[in-house]
Motif scaffolding. Sequence first.
Motif, mmCIF file in Angstrom:
data_model
loop_
_atom_site.group_PDB
_atom_site.id
_atom_site.type_symbol
_atom_site.label_atom_id
_atom_site.label_comp_id
_atom_site.label_asym_id
_atom_site.label_seq_id
_atom_site.Cartn_x
_atom_site.Cartn_y
_atom_site.Cartn_z
ATOM 1 N N LYS A 1 47.447 44.611 35.465
ATOM 2 C CA LYS A 1 46.633 43.849 34.784
ATOM 3 C C LYS A 1 46.021 43.198 36.361
ATOM 4 C CE LYS A 1 49.616 41.425 32.359
ATOM 5 N NZ LYS A 1 50.586 39.595 32.466
ATOM 6 N N VAL A 2 44.626 43.633 36.264
ATOM 7 C CA VAL A 2 43.993 43.488 37.714
ATOM 8 C C VAL A 2 42.799 42.786 37.654
ATOM 9 C CG1 VAL A 2 42.082 45.762 38.444
ATOM 10 C CG2 VAL A 2 43.494 46.384 37.390
ATOM 11 N N THR A 3 42.282 41.837 38.611
ATOM 12 C CA THR A 3 42.232 40.561 38.921
ATOM 13 C C THR A 3 40.834 41.141 40.572
ATOM 14 O OG1 THR A 3 43.786 39.311 38.889
ATOM 15 C CG2 THR A 3 42.175 38.382 40.208
ATOM 16 N N TRP A 4 39.241 40.795 39.973
ATOM 17 C CA TRP A 4 38.374 41.020 40.661
ATOM 18 C C TRP A 4 37.941 40.169 41.402
ATOM 19 C CZ3 TRP A 4 36.618 46.544 40.865
ATOM 20 C CH2 TRP A 4 37.099 47.104 39.784
ATOM 21 N N ALA A 5 37.579 39.837 42.875
ATOM 22 C CA ALA A 5 36.845 39.522 43.658
ATOM 23 C C ALA A 5 35.222 40.395 43.877
ATOM 24 C CB ALA A 5 36.658 38.655 44.078
ATOM 25 N N THR A 6 34.279 39.221 44.825
ATOM 26 C CA THR A 6 33.269 39.968 44.024
ATOM 27 C C THR A 6 32.610 39.174 45.711
ATOM 28 O OG1 THR A 6 32.115 39.934 42.017
ATOM 29 C CG2 THR A 6 30.708 39.555 43.789
ATOM 30 N N HIS A 7 32.373 40.273 46.757
ATOM 31 C CA HIS A 7 31.529 40.303 48.364
ATOM 32 C C HIS A 7 30.496 41.042 48.200
ATOM 33 C CE1 HIS A 7 31.415 38.187 52.535
ATOM 34 N NE2 HIS A 7 31.034 39.226 52.879
ATOM 35 N N ALA B 1 43.593 41.929 42.963
ATOM 36 C CA ALA B 1 44.771 42.052 43.408
ATOM 37 C C ALA B 1 44.958 42.310 41.353
ATOM 38 C CB ALA B 1 45.398 40.399 42.652
ATOM 39 N N VAL B 2 46.743 42.981 41.738
ATOM 40 C CA VAL B 2 46.908 44.098 40.974
ATOM 41 C C VAL B 2 48.393 43.650 40.774
ATOM 42 C CG1 VAL B 2 47.509 46.608 40.551
ATOM 43 C CG2 VAL B 2 45.519 46.002 41.465
#
Length: 216
Positions: free
Chosen positions: A172-178, A185-186
């Motif tokens: 399960k992969v969590t993303w953020a944007t900059h 997160a994984v």
Amino acid sequence: MELMSTPKKVVVFDYGFGNVRSAERALARTGAEVEITRDFDAAMNADGLLVPGVGAFAACMRGLKQARGDWIIDRRLSGGRPVMGICVGMQILFARGIEHGEEAEGLDEWPGTVAPLEADVVPHMGWNTVEAPADSELFAGLDADARFYFVHSYAVHDWNMETHNPAMHAPKVTWATHGKPFVAAVENGVLWATQFHPEKSGDAGAQLLNNWIGTL
């Protein structure tokens, strides 16, 4: 009479490259029994192993290997024992890192390259939201607009790990944007990691650490 549950034992692995005291305090607030050490037996036998990381990828890898942390992480994962990485402690779980023109091998638990952030402002320093999978255990109980504290100039921008075995669950992969989206997160079986600092992320970070402790 209700029996008291035994506190979970967590080792914050001290290999010279992490905010071990802030991690210790944050974990202690969850009710866990926390020890900061690089002792082999303690790290192997703890219910959970937390691997922090601050600094350059290559330097962290050298410090980790000198403390036999690479071997400890591998053996724990082989035995189904939980490990959590934070910040550079997450980055070194990938195949390689490129910083300041220096390429270094990581632990290769996940494919991918840690590379400079692609954004107008670097480092990425401050609070940001994330996009977590709906079935995330790590972010359970947290609102979609929860914010976490980031301090980093490098990240993984592409996730290429797939599983074709129906008996295996895809990470399960969590993303953020900059600037450009990056892996925040994984969750991969007993191996979890965050690019942000849960120990510096207030109530949201405390909830996240509670979620991890609850799986131990």
